[in-house]
Design a protein around this motif. Structure first.
Motif, short mmCIF file in Angstrom:
data_model
loop_
_atom_site.label_atom_id
_atom_site.label_comp_id
_atom_site.label_asym_id
_atom_site.label_seq_id
_atom_site.Cartn_x
_atom_site.Cartn_y
_atom_site.Cartn_z
N ASP A 152 -75.48 -54.08 -98.40
CA ASP A 152 -75.27 -55.38 -99.04
C ASP A 152 -75.79 -56.46 -98.12
N GLY A 153 -77.05 -56.83 -98.29
CA GLY A 153 -77.67 -57.80 -97.41
C GLY A 153 -77.80 -57.28 -96.00
N ASP A 154 -77.22 -57.98 -95.05
CA ASP A 154 -77.30 -57.58 -93.64
C ASP A 154 -76.13 -56.68 -93.22
N ASP A 155 -75.36 -56.22 -94.20
CA ASP A 155 -74.20 -55.38 -93.90
C ASP A 155 -74.26 -54.06 -94.67
N TYR A 156 -73.42 -53.14 -94.22
CA TYR A 156 -73.02 -51.99 -95.03
C TYR A 156 -71.56 -52.19 -95.39
N VAL A 157 -71.20 -51.80 -96.60
CA VAL A 157 -69.81 -51.84 -97.03
C VAL A 157 -69.35 -50.38 -97.16
N ILE A 158 -68.35 -50.02 -96.36
CA ILE A 158 -67.94 -48.62 -96.23
C ILE A 158 -66.57 -48.40 -96.86
N THR A 159 -66.47 -47.35 -97.66
CA THR A 159 -65.20 -46.95 -98.27
C THR A 159 -65.05 -45.44 -98.15
N GLY A 160 -63.91 -45.02 -97.64
CA GLY A 160 -63.65 -43.58 -97.50
C GLY A 160 -62.53 -43.33 -96.52
N ARG A 161 -62.15 -42.08 -96.37
CA ARG A 161 -61.07 -41.70 -95.46
C ARG A 161 -61.47 -40.49 -94.64
N LEU A 208 -48.81 -34.41 -86.91
CA LEU A 208 -49.09 -34.01 -85.54
C LEU A 208 -49.64 -32.59 -85.56
N PRO A 209 -50.61 -32.29 -84.71
CA PRO A 209 -51.03 -30.89 -84.59
C PRO A 209 -49.91 -30.10 -83.94
N MET A 210 -50.04 -28.79 -83.93
CA MET A 210 -49.00 -27.93 -83.38
C MET A 210 -48.78 -28.16 -81.88
N THR A 211 -49.74 -28.78 -81.21
CA THR A 211 -49.57 -29.10 -79.79
C THR A 211 -48.58 -30.23 -79.59
N GLY A 212 -48.33 -31.02 -80.63
CA GLY A 212 -47.44 -32.17 -80.52
C GLY A 212 -48.06 -33.35 -79.81
N GLN A 213 -49.35 -33.30 -79.56
CA GLN A 213 -50.01 -34.37 -78.81
C GLN A 213 -50.52 -35.46 -79.75
N HIS A 214 -50.33 -36.70 -79.33
CA HIS A 214 -50.70 -37.86 -80.16
C HIS A 214 -52.15 -38.24 -79.87
N VAL A 215 -53.05 -37.47 -80.45
CA VAL A 215 -54.48 -37.62 -80.19
C VAL A 215 -55.25 -37.95 -81.46
N ASP A 216 -54.79 -37.42 -82.59
CA ASP A 216 -55.54 -37.46 -83.84
C ASP A 216 -54.94 -38.46 -84.82
N ALA A 217 -55.79 -38.97 -85.70
CA ALA A 217 -55.34 -39.85 -86.78
C ALA A 217 -56.32 -39.75 -87.94
N ASP A 218 -55.87 -40.22 -89.09
CA ASP A 218 -56.77 -40.44 -90.21
C ASP A 218 -57.28 -41.87 -90.13
N ILE A 219 -58.54 -42.05 -90.47
CA ILE A 219 -59.14 -43.40 -90.48
C ILE A 219 -59.47 -43.74 -91.93
N ASP A 220 -58.74 -44.72 -92.48
CA ASP A 220 -58.96 -45.16 -93.85
C ASP A 220 -59.79 -46.44 -93.83
N MET A 221 -60.86 -46.45 -94.60
CA MET A 221 -61.77 -47.60 -94.66
C MET A 221 -61.91 -48.05 -96.10
N GLN A 222 -61.49 -49.29 -96.38
CA GLN A 222 -61.57 -49.84 -97.72
C GLN A 222 -62.40 -51.12 -97.72
N GLN A 223 -63.62 -50.99 -98.25
CA GLN A 223 -64.53 -52.14 -98.34
C GLN A 223 -64.73 -52.78 -96.96
N VAL A 224 -65.00 -51.96 -95.99
CA VAL A 224 -65.18 -52.43 -94.62
C VAL A 224 -66.62 -52.89 -94.41
N ARG A 225 -66.78 -54.13 -94.03
CA ARG A 225 -68.12 -54.68 -93.78
C ARG A 225 -68.52 -54.44 -92.33
#
Length: 387
Positions: A152-161, A208-225
């Protein structure tokens, strides 16, 4: 693993050992840091920058970017060393969680703008990075991702998880795999740098993974410029960039596994020699001796296999088959080592957050991440039948 490299590498390795034993392990003990603790970003960043000061952070990078220009073989030795050290925070030392390991081979594709704003800050330990490809519906089938990026012009608009993204908990930006042309399949996938503080970006820590370590997350992107200048290597280059990264990345997971297994093995030898049962150490029982013999044999086989594949990578060879062979064999054998270590330790070994119990959980995870054992067998078979 043996050090067969030149004197400057031997000095670097010695500096790593000194840092682990004299600074990092005492730091963890003073602050009571456990495997499952959630650490503030400023603590993690301070660790990155201290490693950077010592020349340990991203040592595989070229000297022009502040690295040590290490070969794959040399990096494997260091990765084994840190994992075997017993340090809880070992993945941060060489830049595996959020550091240079996350940006992979992007350096050769990055524009000057991207180098200045993303690559160099990551190398300096000022920003953390993560590689965001996996989605809930496209774990092993990477080409089927659904995250869309529309120009979109000089940007990308990103949607996804993006799902279960390693090191996202420490990251300031992500290399996001997006579909820019849905009619081209894998050739329509692009890589775009996304700052995680942009409007429309949300990180969730619902699991949490079975290791119990706080390393991972989901990244949700809604109309991110995102500025179009954040596109890496041109439209449609993303999948190739990702696949170039994956083969060596699979191989480089293996010395972490062998290091963890080595720690479990060493602890088992020591425990067997000191644990008293029926009037003497349990090491005198043939059942225990055979388990230790199997563990040592498996470690030798894993070490030999990893270093042989690393030598091929250092020659510039395509190691897709060999990397998958290593990932398959090492992940399964090292888990067996952890299983035997738990058996030798008995009730001590099954106690929550005992090092052997944690290593058992961590090594079980490695049979899934970066491609399951079944995916590795598929890759190996394809390469065999293509020959």
């Amino acid at each position: 693993m043996n050090d067969t490299a030149q004197p400057d590498f031997a000095a670097l390795r010695q500096r790593l050992h000194a840092y682990l034993q004299d600074e990092l392990l005492p730091f963890e003990q003073r602050h009571g840091i456990g495997y499952e603790d959630r650490l503030p970003k400023d603590t993690v960043r301070a660790l990155w920058q201290r490693s950077r000061e010592l020349g340990l952070y991203g040592p595989q990078l070229p000297r022009s970017l502040g690295g040590a220009g290490l070969s794959v073989s040399q990096l494997c030795l260091l990765k084994d060393d840190v994992a075997a050290s017993g340090a809880v925070l070992f993945p941060h030392v060489l830049g595996d969680w959020g550091g240079p390991a996350r940006i992979g081979n992007l350096v050769k594709h990055a524009t000057p703008y991207q180098v200045e704003n993303y690559i160099l800050p990551c190398i300096r330990g000022e920003k953390g990075a993560c590689f965001a490809m996996t989605e809930a519906g496209s774990g092993s089938d990477a080409a089927s991702i659904q995250t869309r990026a529309v120009r979109d012009g000089d940007d990308y608009v990103i949607t996804g998880r993006k799902h279960y993204i390693t090191a996202s908990a420490f990251a300031d930006f992500a290399i996001v795999m997006c579909v820019t042309d849905p009619d081209k399949g894998a050739d329509g996938i692009s890589a775009i740098l996304v700052d995680l503080d942009r409007p429309g970006v949300t990180l969730s820590y619902d699991y949490l993974p079975m290791t119990g370590q706080h390393v991972d997350a989901d990244i949700d992107m809604q109309q991110v410029r995102v500025p179009a200048a954040n596109l890496i290597g041109g439209e449609g280059a993303g999948f190739r960039i990702a696949m170039d990264r994956i083969s060596v990345n699979r191989l480089l997971h293996c010395p972490t596994m062998t290091g963890l297994a080595r720690q479990a093995y060493r602890m088992s030898v020591e425990y067997a020699q000191h644990r008293q049962q029926f009037g003497g150490p349990i090491s005198r029982f043939q059942a225990i001796q055979h388990m230790l013999a199997d563990m040592a044999t498996a470690l030798f086989a894993c070490d030999s296999m990893v270093m042989a594949a690393a030598a091929l990578a250092d020659q510039g060879r395509d190691v897709r088959k060999e990397a998958s062979m290593c990932k398959l064999f090492v992940s399964e054998r090292c888990f067996e080592i952890a299983d035997r270590a738990m058996q030798i330790h008995g009730n001590v070994g099954v106690t929550k957050n005992h090092p052997v119990e944690f290593i058992f959980r961590r090594l079980r995870l490695y049979r899934i991440v970066t491609g399951t054992s079944e995916i590795q067998r598929n890759t190996i078979a394809k390469e065999i039948l293509r020959a």
